[in-house]
Motif scaffolding. Structure first.
Motif, PDB file in Angstrom:
ATOM      1  N   THR A 173       7.813  -7.437   5.386  1.00 48.20           N
ATOM      2  CA  THR A 173       7.234  -6.419   4.496  1.00 48.20           C
ATOM      3  C   THR A 173       5.905  -5.871   4.997  1.00 48.20           C
ATOM      4  OG1 THR A 173       6.206  -8.071   3.050  1.00 48.20           O
ATOM      5  CG2 THR A 173       8.410  -7.294   2.441  1.00 48.20           C
ATOM      6  N   PHE A 174       5.136  -6.680   5.741  1.00 49.72           N
ATOM      7  CA  PHE A 174       3.861  -6.162   6.258  1.00 49.72           C
ATOM      8  C   PHE A 174       4.111  -4.966   7.173  1.00 49.72           C
ATOM      9  CE2 PHE A 174       0.881  -6.153   9.892  1.00 49.72           C
ATOM     10  CZ  PHE A 174      -0.203  -5.598   9.222  1.00 49.72           C
ATOM     11  N   ALA A 175       4.974  -5.148   8.169  1.00 52.98           N
ATOM     12  CA  ALA A 175       5.237  -4.062   9.128  1.00 52.98           C
ATOM     13  C   ALA A 175       5.904  -2.876   8.433  1.00 52.98           C
ATOM     14  CB  ALA A 175       6.106  -4.565  10.273  1.00 52.98           C
ATOM     15  N   MET A 176       6.809  -3.157   7.499  1.00 56.05           N
ATOM     16  CA  MET A 176       7.500  -2.056   6.824  1.00 56.05           C
ATOM     17  C   MET A 176       6.532  -1.241   5.979  1.00 56.05           C
ATOM     18  SD  MET A 176      11.209  -3.738   5.838  1.00 56.05           S
ATOM     19  CE  MET A 176      12.008  -2.191   5.367  1.00 56.05           C
ATOM     20  N   CYS A 177       5.659  -1.921   5.214  1.00 56.60           N
ATOM     21  CA  CYS A 177       4.703  -1.186   4.388  1.00 56.60           C
ATOM     22  C   CYS A 177       3.703  -0.422   5.268  1.00 56.60           C
ATOM     23  CB  CYS A 177       3.964  -2.138   3.439  1.00 56.60           C
ATOM     24  SG  CYS A 177       5.014  -2.708   2.092  1.00 56.60           S
ATOM     25  N   ARG A 178       3.236  -1.079   6.330  1.00 50.48           N
ATOM     26  CA  ARG A 178       2.295  -0.422   7.255  1.00 50.48           C
ATOM     27  C   ARG A 178       2.922   0.851   7.831  1.00 50.48           C
ATOM     28  NH1 ARG A 178       1.944  -3.700  12.479  1.00 50.48           N
ATOM     29  NH2 ARG A 178       3.940  -2.626  12.662  1.00 50.48           N
ATOM     30  N   ASP A 179       4.197   0.783   8.204  1.00 48.59           N
ATOM     31  CA  ASP A 179       4.826   1.900   8.899  1.00 48.59           C
ATOM     32  C   ASP A 179       5.420   2.959   7.965  1.00 48.59           C
ATOM     33  OD1 ASP A 179       4.156   0.511  11.130  1.00 48.59           O
ATOM     34  OD2 ASP A 179       6.190  -0.214  11.568  1.00 48.59           O
ATOM     35  N   LEU A 180       5.800   2.551   6.759  1.00 51.20           N
ATOM     36  CA  LEU A 180       6.549   3.477   5.900  1.00 51.20           C
ATOM     37  C   LEU A 180       5.740   4.080   4.758  1.00 51.20           C
ATOM     38  CD1 LEU A 180       9.917   1.473   5.663  1.00 51.20           C
ATOM     39  CD2 LEU A 180       9.468   3.496   7.064  1.00 51.20           C
ATOM     40  N   LEU A 181       4.665   3.416   4.337  1.00 47.43           N
ATOM     41  CA  LEU A 181       3.888   3.971   3.219  1.00 47.43           C
ATOM     42  C   LEU A 181       2.918   5.024   3.736  1.00 47.43           C
ATOM     43  CD1 LEU A 181       3.075   0.828   1.030  1.00 47.43           C
ATOM     44  CD2 LEU A 181       4.883   2.529   0.714  1.00 47.43           C
ATOM     45  N   ASP A 182       2.820   6.147   3.010  1.00 47.64           N
ATOM     46  CA  ASP A 182       1.896   7.197   3.404  1.00 47.64           C
ATOM     47  C   ASP A 182       0.485   6.866   2.966  1.00 47.64           C
ATOM     48  OD1 ASP A 182       3.677   9.607   4.399  1.00 47.64           O
ATOM     49  OD2 ASP A 182       4.723   8.635   2.745  1.00 47.64           O
ATOM     50  N   ASP A 183       0.366   6.071   1.904  1.00 48.28           N
ATOM     51  CA  ASP A 183      -0.962   5.762   1.369  1.00 48.28           C
ATOM     52  C   ASP A 183      -0.861   4.544   0.452  1.00 48.28           C
ATOM     53  OD1 ASP A 183      -3.657   6.092   0.947  1.00 48.28           O
ATOM     54  OD2 ASP A 183      -3.473   7.911  -0.265  1.00 48.28           O
ATOM     55  N   VAL A 184      -1.980   3.846   0.287  1.00 51.14           N
ATOM     56  CA  VAL A 184      -2.059   2.783  -0.724  1.00 51.14           C
ATOM     57  C   VAL A 184      -3.289   3.059  -1.580  1.00 51.14           C
ATOM     58  CG1 VAL A 184      -2.344   0.321  -1.176  1.00 51.14           C
ATOM     59  CG2 VAL A 184      -0.932   1.061   0.750  1.00 51.14           C
ATOM     60  N   VAL A 185      -3.100   3.078  -2.889  1.00 49.90           N
ATOM     61  CA  VAL A 185      -4.165   3.409  -3.832  1.00 49.90           C
ATOM     62  C   VAL A 185      -4.491   2.157  -4.655  1.00 49.90           C
ATOM     63  CG1 VAL A 185      -4.540   4.691  -5.984  1.00 49.90           C
ATOM     64  CG2 VAL A 185      -3.629   5.872  -3.972  1.00 49.90           C
ATOM     65  N   LEU A 186      -5.777   1.912  -4.893  1.00 45.62           N
ATOM     66  CA  LEU A 186      -6.193   0.737  -5.669  1.00 45.62           C
ATOM     67  C   LEU A 186      -6.789   1.147  -7.010  1.00 45.62           C
ATOM     68  CD1 LEU A 186      -7.908  -1.433  -2.883  1.00 45.62           C
ATOM     69  CD2 LEU A 186      -5.489  -1.329  -3.545  1.00 45.62           C
ATOM     70  N   LEU A 187      -6.572   0.329  -8.031  1.00 44.58           N
ATOM     71  CA  LEU A 187      -7.014   0.663  -9.389  1.00 44.58           C
ATOM     72  C   LEU A 187      -7.877  -0.435  -9.998  1.00 44.58           C
ATOM     73  CD1 LEU A 187      -3.566   1.853 -10.784  1.00 44.58           C
ATOM     74  CD2 LEU A 187      -5.469   3.318 -10.085  1.00 44.58           C
ATOM     75  N   LYS A 232      -2.893  -4.216   0.998  1.00 41.27           N
ATOM     76  CA  LYS A 232      -3.870  -3.199   1.437  1.00 41.27           C
ATOM     77  C   LYS A 232      -4.871  -3.819   2.420  1.00 41.27           C
ATOM     78  CE  LYS A 232      -6.746   0.473   0.953  1.00 41.27           C
ATOM     79  NZ  LYS A 232      -6.762   1.317   2.155  1.00 41.27           N
ATOM     80  N   ALA A 233      -5.381  -5.011   2.087  1.00 46.22           N
ATOM     81  CA  ALA A 233      -6.343  -5.688   2.974  1.00 46.22           C
ATOM     82  C   ALA A 233      -5.697  -5.990   4.322  1.00 46.22           C
ATOM     83  CB  ALA A 233      -6.848  -6.976   2.315  1.00 46.22           C
ATOM     84  N   SER A 234      -4.417  -6.355   4.301  1.00 51.16           N
ATOM     85  CA  SER A 234      -3.719  -6.698   5.538  1.00 51.16           C
ATOM     86  C   SER A 234      -3.480  -5.456   6.391  1.00 51.16           C
ATOM     87  CB  SER A 234      -2.380  -7.368   5.206  1.00 51.16           C
ATOM     88  OG  SER A 234      -2.587  -8.569   4.488  1.00 51.16           O
ATOM     89  N   ILE A 235      -3.081  -4.356   5.763  1.00 49.55           N
ATOM     90  CA  ILE A 235      -2.869  -3.111   6.517  1.00 49.55           C
ATOM     91  C   ILE A 235      -4.192  -2.678   7.155  1.00 49.55           C
ATOM     92  CG2 ILE A 235      -2.312  -0.646   6.307  1.00 49.55           C
ATOM     93  CD1 ILE A 235      -0.231  -1.442   4.155  1.00 49.55           C
ATOM     94  N   ASP A 236      -5.287  -2.783   6.384  1.00 52.56           N
ATOM     95  CA  ASP A 236      -6.601  -2.402   6.913  1.00 52.56           C
ATOM     96  C   ASP A 236      -7.004  -3.299   8.079  1.00 52.56           C
ATOM     97  OD1 ASP A 236      -6.698  -0.421   5.049  1.00 52.56           O
ATOM     98  OD2 ASP A 236      -8.142  -1.400   3.726  1.00 52.56           O
TER      99      ASP A 236
END
Ligand SMILES: *Cc1c(COP(=O)(O)O)cnc(C)c1O
Length: 333
Positions: A247-261, A215-219
């Motif tokens: 995985t960084f580019a794939m998660c950045r491009d393919l995930l619609d959202d990242v939620v933290l708990l 999440k920090a990396s995508i941000d």
């Protein structure tokens, strides 16, 4: 297919076929409790019932079965004492390949015993995970062993993606998939599989608040390091690697959202899994349930929640079931 993805749908189909005889096609079951709470159909992918107790067996098996005969003869090596290490040891033994797992002197005896029981050679070195990784790098460079990384690897991602194909087969009208997220091998694979089939399927990655490297990396727009803290979701710890390839580019491009708990939210997820679903799930495996309970997912169903693993210390699990909302030494969030 989104441009940045370097694992093709063909790779995923091949991996899925290759590993099918060696891994469980885990059940997808309805959760009446969560469907009632969210107001839309919720299904649980019981991947914590996978052999070795986590989905990591899929990627590890695909990686081991993809080795050339010559690589197989050299033997494989990794530094993980957690679910990747277990999965690799199991997959390698099944394929008749020697595995070495490097770990630091600080690794608890029960983890060493478990990996040894699975047939791996144990190599104890140094005082940290970094020291263990250095020894892996040395064994690869000097002794020709083949390193298999836990997430940033085409073979591993394609193996984890088989889980996405199973979800689609059992629930073709799936709207949303909740995926536990750390290094992003699972999320990249599942997202690549499902978005290729139907780009409207919503993929949400779930991490813990403390030390969410992806999440920090995508941000930040690039791979960054984060400070690691103890968490109920210990399998979600660790960085994504400053030289992350896939995985960084794939998660950045393919995930619609990242939620933290928060920790207390993760504990509630484990408690719900046990009390309402009658499932023993480790913290990392319970984050999807936890995100629903915390009201952090816009309800649009069917929602599929991946329960990714069950390798939790049972004393810790008992403490959570008895109401602990934080690991000792830290305040409840
Ligand atoms: C490894 C692991 C994750 C995270 O997977 P990544 O591919 O690193 O994102 C989630 N849950 C469990 C149980 C794991 O072992």
């Amino acid at each position: 297919m989104p441009a940045a993805s370097t694992v093709s749908f063909q790779d995923i189909m091949r991996a899925s076929e290759r590993i099918a005889p060696h891994v469980r096609n885990t059940p997808l079951v309805s959760s009446n409790a969560l469907s009632k709470i969210t107001g839309c159909p919720v299904k649980l992918k019981l991947e914590h019932h996978q052999t070795t107790g986590s989905f990591k067996l899929r990627g590890a098996t695909n990686a081991v079965l993809s080795l050339t005969a010559e690589e197989r003869a050299r033997g494989i090596v990794a530094a993980s004492t957690g679910n990747h290490g277990r999965a690799l040891a199991h997959a390698a033994r099944a394929a008749g390949t020697a595995t070495t797992i490097c770990m630091s002197r600080l690794v608890p005896e029960n983890k060493i015993t478990e990996i040894r029981r699975l047939g791996a050679t144990i190599c104890i070195v140094g005082n940290s995970q970094d020291d263990a990784q250095c020894e892996v790098d040395r064994l690869v460079a000097e002794e020709g062993l083949v390193g298999i990384p836990p997430f940033d690897d085409e073979r591993v991602i394609a193996g984890q993606a088989s889980l996405g194909l199973e979800i689609f087969k059992d629930c073709p009208d799936v709207d949303t998939v909740l995926v536990p997220l750390s290094g992003g091998g699972l999320a990249s694979g599942v997202a690549a599989a499902l978005k290729t089939i139907n780009s409207a399927i919503r993929l949400v990655g779930i991490s813990m608040e403390h030390g969410a490297a992806m999440k920090a990396s995508i941000d930040a727009g690039r791979p960054v390091e984060v400070i690691e803290e103890e968490s109920f979701a210990d399998s979600l710890g660790g960085g994504i690697g400053l030289t992350n390839r896939l995985t960084f580019a794939m998660c950045r491009d393919l995930l619609d959202d990242v939620v933290l708990l928060s920790e207390s939210e993760i504990a509630k997820g484990m408690l719900h899994a046990y009390d309402a679903e009658r499932e023993i799930v480790e913290g990392a495996g319970a984050v999807g349930i936890a995100a629903l309970l915390a009201g952090k997912i816009t309800p649009s169903g069917p929602i599929v929640v991946i329960l990714s693993g069950r390798n939790v210390d049972m004393d810790l699990h008992r403490r959570v079931i008895n109401g602990a909302t934080a690991l000792s030494g830290r305040c409840a969030a």
